[in-house]
Scaffold this active site. Structure first.
Site, mmCIF file in Angstrom:
data_model
loop_
_atom_site.group_PDB
_atom_site.id
_atom_site.type_symbol
_atom_site.label_atom_id
_atom_site.label_comp_id
_atom_site.label_asym_id
_atom_site.label_seq_id
_atom_site.Cartn_x
_atom_site.Cartn_y
_atom_site.Cartn_z
ATOM 1 N N ASP A 75 50.056 -8.213 62.033
ATOM 2 C CA ASP A 75 49.187 -7.981 63.181
ATOM 3 C C ASP A 75 49.028 -9.301 63.928
ATOM 4 O O ASP A 75 48.984 -10.376 63.316
ATOM 5 C CB ASP A 75 47.817 -7.468 62.755
ATOM 6 C CG ASP A 75 46.959 -7.087 63.960
ATOM 7 O OD1 ASP A 75 47.167 -5.985 64.486
ATOM 8 O OD2 ASP A 75 46.117 -7.899 64.361
ATOM 9 N N HIS A 81 39.648 -6.690 64.702
ATOM 10 C CA HIS A 81 40.342 -7.439 65.751
ATOM 11 C C HIS A 81 40.611 -8.879 65.322
ATOM 12 O O HIS A 81 40.689 -9.780 66.176
ATOM 13 C CB HIS A 81 39.573 -7.410 67.077
ATOM 14 C CG HIS A 81 39.534 -6.045 67.701
ATOM 15 N ND1 HIS A 81 40.648 -5.417 68.189
ATOM 16 C CD2 HIS A 81 38.494 -5.190 67.885
ATOM 17 C CE1 HIS A 81 40.316 -4.237 68.670
ATOM 18 N NE2 HIS A 81 39.011 -4.060 68.498
ATOM 19 N N GLU A 126 47.031 -11.464 67.248
ATOM 20 C CA GLU A 126 46.058 -11.582 68.328
ATOM 21 C C GLU A 126 46.685 -12.470 69.387
ATOM 22 O O GLU A 126 47.383 -13.440 69.063
ATOM 23 C CB GLU A 126 44.748 -12.179 67.816
ATOM 24 C CG GLU A 126 44.083 -11.389 66.697
ATOM 25 C CD GLU A 126 43.752 -9.956 67.074
ATOM 26 O OE1 GLU A 126 43.558 -9.685 68.279
ATOM 27 O OE2 GLU A 126 43.693 -9.096 66.169
ATOM 28 N N ASP A 138 43.053 -6.830 60.200
ATOM 29 C CA ASP A 138 43.706 -5.657 60.773
ATOM 30 C C ASP A 138 44.998 -5.329 60.025
ATOM 31 O O ASP A 138 45.353 -4.153 59.862
ATOM 32 C CB ASP A 138 44.008 -5.882 62.257
ATOM 33 C CG ASP A 138 42.746 -5.814 63.109
ATOM 34 O OD1 ASP A 138 41.644 -5.736 62.520
ATOM 35 O OD2 ASP A 138 42.858 -5.862 64.343
#
Length: 597
Positions: free
Chosen positions: A31, A172, A33, A177
């Site tokens: 994952d 998040h 960001e 995540d």
């Protein structure tokens, strides 16, 4: 962590030995960001990844990343990651190699994988790092495939985590995540296991939508071996619908009953099929040859007609006092081909006639006829001369030159073409030079194709071996361009006794132009009046030639050495490649002679 992927008995998992069972598949769930949604304009701020296999966590990877720019307030509000937090973090150039090492050899998984993979690929391009050819699984697509909209109106990660009882809830932040995505992945895999999906290939094939009728026919592939060969789909009246080849029969045929098969005609064919027959072959060459022969025997309606060997065209000299070119299906002694279309053969005949003096008029001339035609300069025949009738003695060199060109005894017409190109170029007639350059390159390639195939087709017997990649050997016995026998020797098995057995059981081949009992003697070569391929299928000889050209092939023994003619087109291939490069590069007029000199 509990194991959400139960390990069924070995018998259930052995559906395809080459497929990786899901409990043995290593997944790296990742994952990211980021500072925004554009891989080109935005950067990664955090990477989190979890490596799992068989329901067990093998390791985790987590780090903040300095994106080299300020993080927008809207992103800070969602992720909680501020510019100050990533100020001292490593740049992506330092992070990416470590992540790729962590994920090496694993299936990459992400929720909305298209987004994450786009950013990772952009980062790899930015770092001038090759992106690995890894399998990618998207849990959004898998959820949409497994869960109905009534059960899962939303496939957002948070919604799925709550619905499927994940032990970790997304926040998040990348690692959190990724952990939540692991739980979602395991829950979805547990559900598809009840539908007969037990391997990685089956899982990837399961993602596209497939009709229940198409999926129900998977049983047609259940008893096929995981071996190379040819498969035949049969219809309700036992007719052959489609023929194909496979390195792994079971895996290839099974794909027709999954979402990986998107061709409309093939779906129609599968809906009609009631049985799949197969022929196990020693290696890919045997499978390809058997496919060609079966296509001719059965003419299945769902195979492309372009595969049929009988569709080839040949350019040949007519048998008359004043020979000319004719386009035929069955080649004679002096023939050039094969061509896919009649027009291609005819166009090449016009080019060659122009530089050999062969007549292009279509009238059949008798031996004693006084036939006059205008010269080529005024739109007439290359053999014509103003005010002078054709004479057999004067015309004979033209047909002799064509025969020598085809056989590789002379390349004078090619040199004539190159001289004409140079003349046009020096006169600054660059368009005429370019047209002739392209025509000459076509002639060179057509001649080389025929001469290369004929070089194999004239050999009475050629025994060749190719490494099988596992320490063993693949063998082929080739007689007059046809595959007469094939077999393998596994690692550690003495190869020569195997070779002798294959030779003893090989088919007897009778080449065109040879008759009588001596054809059994493969030490004899066919007579010189035989057609170029000695009656063999052009497609079969081409398959054999490509197989012989593979790296690692060795000649075990042969009755005749392989060789192409001394003045054949092979010596002009370098020029033809330059000509093709000149077309691609669109050279300037000034650089034309430098490119083709």
């Amino acid at each position: 962590m509990s194991d959400p992927v139960p390990r069924p008995a070995v018998q259930q998992l052995a559906f395809d030995e080459l497929d990786t069972p899901l409990y043995d598949t290593t997944f790296v769930v990742v994952d990211l960001e980021t500072t925004g949604t554009s891989p080109a304009a935005d950067g990664i701020t955090e990477i989190g990844a979890v490596k799992v296999r068989g329901g067990e966590v093998l390791g985790e990877f987590a780090t903040l990343v300095n994106p080299g720019r300020a993080i927008p307030p809207a992103i800070v509000h969602v992720t909680g990651i501020t510019t100050a937090m990533v100020y001292a973090a490593p740049r992506i150039e330092a992070v990416l190699p470590g992540f790729l090492e962590f994920a090496a050899g694993a299936v990459l998984v992400a929720h909305n994988a298209r987004f994450d993979m786009a950013f990772l690929r952009a980062a790899a391009a930015q770092c001038d790092t090759a992106w690995p050819a890894a399998q990618v699984l998207c849990t959004v697509k898998l959820a949409r495939r497994v869960l109905g909209r009534d059960e899962a109106p939303s496939v957002r990660l948070g919604s799925l985590a709550r619905l499927l009882g994940a032990t970790t809830q997304p926040t998040h932040r990348a690692l959190q995540d990724a952990r939540a995505t692991v739980d979602v992945l395991h829950a979805l895999i547990a559900r598809v296991g009840n539908q007969g999906v037990h391997s990685l290939t089956e899982l990837l094939d399961y993602l596209p939508d497939v009709t229940p009728r198409q999926r129900s026919k998977r049983v047609l592939a259940a008893d096929l071996p995981a071996a190379p060969g040819v498969y035949l789909f049969r219809g309700p009246s036992d007719e052959v619908l489609y023929i194909g080849t496979a390195v792994n029969l079971r895996r290839r045929v099974r794909n027709y009953f999954t979402g990986s098969e998107t061709r409309g005609r093939m779906k129609e064919m599968v809906s009609l099929a009631i049985r799949v027959d197969h022929v196990v072959c020693a290696h890919a060459l045997e499978a390809g040859v058997r496919e060609l022969r079966l296509l001719v025997a059965h003419t299945p309606p769902y195979n492309r007609r372009s595969k049929f060997p009988k569709r080839a065209w040949w350019l040949t000299l007519t048998d008359e006092p004043f020979p000319r070119f004719s386009v035929v299906r069955e080649p004679g002694r002096d023939a050039l081909g094969p061509f896919n279309s009649r027009n291609d053969a005819a166009d090449l005949g016009v080019i060659i006639a122009e530089f050999t003096g062969l007549r292009t008029c279509t009238a059949r001339l008798s031996r004693n006829a006084a036939h006059e035609c205008p010269p080529a300069l005024v739109g007439g025949c290359p053999a014509g001369s103003e005010g002078k009738p054709l004479d057999m003695a004067q015309y004979a060199p033209a047909s002799a030159l064509v025969r020598a060109l085809f056989a590789g005894r002379s390349d004078a017409p090619i040199r004539f073409m190159l001289d004409r190109i140079e003349t046009h170029s020096r006169a600054e007639h660059f368009e005429a030079a370019a047209r002739l350059r392209d025509r000459a390159a076509r002639v060179v390639r057509a001649l080389r194709r025929t001469q290369r195939l004929a070089a194999v087709a004239r050999i009475a017997e050629l025994i060749a071996a190719h490494p099988d990649g596992d320490g063993g050997w693949e063998f082929a016995v080739i007689r007059y361009g046809r595959l007469a026998g094939s077999g393998t020797a596994q690692r550690g098995v003495p190869p020569m006794p195997i070779v002798e057995q294959i030779v003893a059981a090989a088919e007897t081949v009778v080449p065109a132009g040879v008759a009588g009992p001596h054809v059994q003697d493969h030490a004899r070569s066919p007579v010189e009046n035989a057609p170029p391929l000695r009656g063999a299928s052009p497609e079969e000889v081409a398959l054999v030639v490509r197989w012989l050209a593979r790296p690692g092939v060795r000649i075990v023994r042969t009755t005749d050495g392989y060789h192409e003619p001394l003045f054949g087109a092979a010596r002009w291939l370098g020029w033809a490649e330059l000509a093709d490069a000149a077309v691609s590069a669109q050279p300037t007029e000034e650089g034309y002679l430098d490119r083709l000199g």
